[in-house]
Scaffold this active site. Sequence first.
Site, PDB file in Angstrom:
ATOM      1  N   HIS A 610       7.138 -13.377   4.272  1.00 19.07           N
ATOM      2  CA  HIS A 610       6.077 -14.354   4.023  1.00 19.07           C
ATOM      3  C   HIS A 610       5.089 -13.798   3.010  1.00 19.07           C
ATOM      4  O   HIS A 610       4.748 -12.629   3.032  1.00 19.07           O
ATOM      5  CB  HIS A 610       5.362 -14.739   5.325  1.00 19.07           C
TER       6      HIS A 610
HETATM    7  P1  AMP Z   1       1.929  -9.740   8.426  1.00 14.67           P
HETATM    8  O1  AMP Z   1       1.194  -8.565   8.915  1.00 14.67           O
HETATM    9  O2  AMP Z   1       2.098  -9.752   6.940  1.00 14.67           O
HETATM   10  O3  AMP Z   1       3.215  -9.952   9.156  1.00 14.67           O
HETATM   11  O4  AMP Z   1       1.036 -11.004   8.727  1.00 14.67           O
HETATM   12  C1  AMP Z   1       1.384 -11.945   9.675  1.00 14.67           C
HETATM   13  C2  AMP Z   1       0.392 -13.051   9.567  1.00 14.67           C
HETATM   14  O5  AMP Z   1       0.869 -14.105  10.376  1.00 14.67           O
HETATM   15  C3  AMP Z   1      -0.961 -12.662  10.059  1.00 14.67           C
HETATM   16  O6  AMP Z   1      -1.909 -12.927   9.052  1.00 14.67           O
HETATM   17  C4  AMP Z   1      -1.181 -13.542  11.280  1.00 14.67           C
HETATM   18  O7  AMP Z   1      -2.503 -13.960  11.382  1.00 14.67           O
HETATM   19  C5  AMP Z   1      -0.224 -14.688  11.046  1.00 14.67           C
HETATM   20  N1  AMP Z   1       0.334 -15.307  12.233  1.00 14.67           N
HETATM   21  C6  AMP Z   1       0.681 -14.731  13.387  1.00 14.67           C
HETATM   22  N2  AMP Z   1       1.230 -15.641  14.227  1.00 14.67           N
HETATM   23  C7  AMP Z   1       1.238 -16.797  13.570  1.00 14.67           C
HETATM   24  C8  AMP Z   1       1.680 -18.103  13.877  1.00 14.67           C
HETATM   25  N3  AMP Z   1       2.225 -18.407  15.044  1.00 14.67           N
HETATM   26  N4  AMP Z   1       1.535 -19.072  12.948  1.00 14.67           N
HETATM   27  C9  AMP Z   1       0.975 -18.787  11.753  1.00 14.67           C
HETATM   28  N5  AMP Z   1       0.535 -17.572  11.417  1.00 14.67           N
HETATM   29  C10 AMP Z   1       0.661 -16.603  12.291  1.00 14.67           C
END
Ligand code: AMP
Length: 709
Positions: A610
């Site tokens: 992502h």
């Molecule tokens: P990363 O550390 O790059 O994996 O970031 C994951 C991101 O996903 C973080 O900014 C979280 O706040 C976000 N996140 C976690 N769970 C969800 C979810 N269910 N839907 C959308 N975003 C999420």
Amino acid sequence: MKCFAGPGSLFTLWKDTIGNGKAGTKAQCVKSALSVLKDGKSVFIDRCNLDREQRAEFLKLGSAQIDVHAVMLDLPTQLCISRSVKRTGHEGNLQGGKAAAVVNRMLQKKELPKLSEGFSRITFCHNDAEVQAALGAYSGLGPSDGLPPGCFGQKSQDAKVQVGIMKFLKKAEGPSPVVSKVNSNQSVASIGSSEKKDSSLEREQMPILPNAPQKEESKGKEDAVQAIDNDVCTLAFPSISTADFQFNLEKASDIIVETVEEFVPKLGNARLVLVDLTYESKILSLVRAKAAKKSIDSSKFFTFAGNIIELSTKGGLNCNVIANAANWRLKPGGGGVNAAIFKAAGADLEKATNERVKSLLPGSAVVVPLPSTSPLYNREGITHVIHVLGPNMNPQRPNCLNNDYNKGCMVLRQAYTSLFEGFLSLLKLQEKSVTKRHEEFLHHSGHGPDKNVANGDLKNKRDDAVVSISSKKSRGSGDEVETHITRPRTGNSDSGTQTTNSGMTKAWGSWAQALYHIAMNPERHKDDILEILEDVVVLNDAYPKAQKHILILAQARGLDCLADVHEVHLELLRRMHAIGLKWVEKFLHEDSQLVFRLGYHSAPSMRQLHLHVISQDFNSVHLKNKKHWNSFNTAFFRDSVDVIEEVNKNGKAMIKDDESLLSMELRCHRCRSAHPNIPRLKSHIQNCQVPFPAFLLQSDRLVRAPDSN
Ligand code: AMP
């Protein structure tokens, strides 16, 4: 012990009752099983079978015609103990306080079953739902039905839980395993359970299912090899030349088994799977029997009934490489596997194939990377198709070998050899990339070549090479995962996450799967999603760390994080970036003061690639700690523009996965002044108007409204 004899007829003969109400013996159990098998029925042996030795006796009942399955009831120890304590009227009189001590002792001796013991299928059940699913799978079998081979549902042992239980009981326990056997016509299945006591304790029915086992780390290599199965590099291949080209099945099966036998030792953790549409296919059963006779390791080679273009989605078998029984012009159509694969892969496959080669000689093969835009890539996780051309024995077809089986056998052997060599070449490529990645990690993390790294991780690396998709590093940055931040960093089977001494993590915990689930089934999450595109989903970050914070989520399977990105993903990366920019434009239209940065976390906390699109105000209640701040404001954050350039140039992105980056002192991202805590930092950045550092102003790393530059 239970014997299945087709739908509706179930015999229950467990060992405590087999002796006419008295506790039965193992010999009686084996004898009864033998006699039922002789009648052509399937047998279900329900006993503890805690260790390899106990299971060995029952495994001997297997043969080329009789497969042996295990169903392991790996239920929580505490549950097993409390059930055994509470039960009454147990045939072996193991109940009450006495049972707790026995179960406790037994569980400590538990040795999980392995395919290498001779099982063709092992199913691990960790809760009642999985037990029910397994029960359903077995009880739904008809007299001539079978279940596909393989190891299903295994996860790591949880050392921490064991310790907890020891305290709970002041003595301690561990669960016990199971054994079983099944064949295509008859099946013997025996079950072991965490809930049983010593070899004279039985109970509880269970059955099967789930897939996607996790890699085991805490228990040494041998076990790890077995535990990974569904993340292992797998080549699924059809029988070549036997359908359309009518090659003699006896001869073809000999050639398959002999060639497989030659290649299996070279596979590392990878595996080969012969696929046909039905389990009863003649070629599958011939090959199964011949492979069993040669004792070919069934975790490295097995047969599977299913459609080669739907193995993952319909069969639960993840294969990243499939073979196509191609025609010499490498064109779609014809029928059978060739038509199905070209149709399912779409025009991408034809184009990618033609770019490499225009035709194929009998006995040769060509490896074609499947573009990430192909539906087969996205849906099934297939990254490569290997086209292979066998001999033509069909007189109705041009260039038939006219029954010249000497030549035919030679060409068919060459075809399988070329195919497996193609697969090996992919494994080697992957191994190289994982080795480099690991070296980079050691370099950036400052982990010296200490003993653990040299002996343990480098060894892992070799194994991971064939499972590179499961080699992850997880450094949480999100408070969504506050729970995970506090988790133990080693061997946490509850989360499915296992971390080595050097911090390498091998699997994603359930908490880390939310984005993955959204990517795989966006239509189920419509309320959370801003936009669904062909291969990308856009959504608001659930815990935004700034006024505007969205995620551009790739949908491709096998693309868990930046470390999985290779040059084949370049187009996808560019598309994700372009989509990010489109959203930025929209946000800037609403508020022209905002400034954005687009990038990836080197080691994300959440599974599934992502791209973060985040405004640089960092004005959010969700930004709570150093980790949050530093994950967006140190080299841990890899700008999308740099990632694209690196992948374009070097075929991969740099990963700056250094724990120390996340614990660095808090510094303003504009003026670089240091601050003692998050509130102070936040109040500073609200007012700081110093221009952004030169690094961020270059190469379009920052995106802002045109007139604000
Ligand atoms: P990363 O550390 O790059 O994996 O970031 C994951 C991101 O996903 C973080 O900014 C979280 O706040 C976000 N996140 C976690 N769970 C969800 C979810 N269910 N839907 C959308 N975003 C999420």
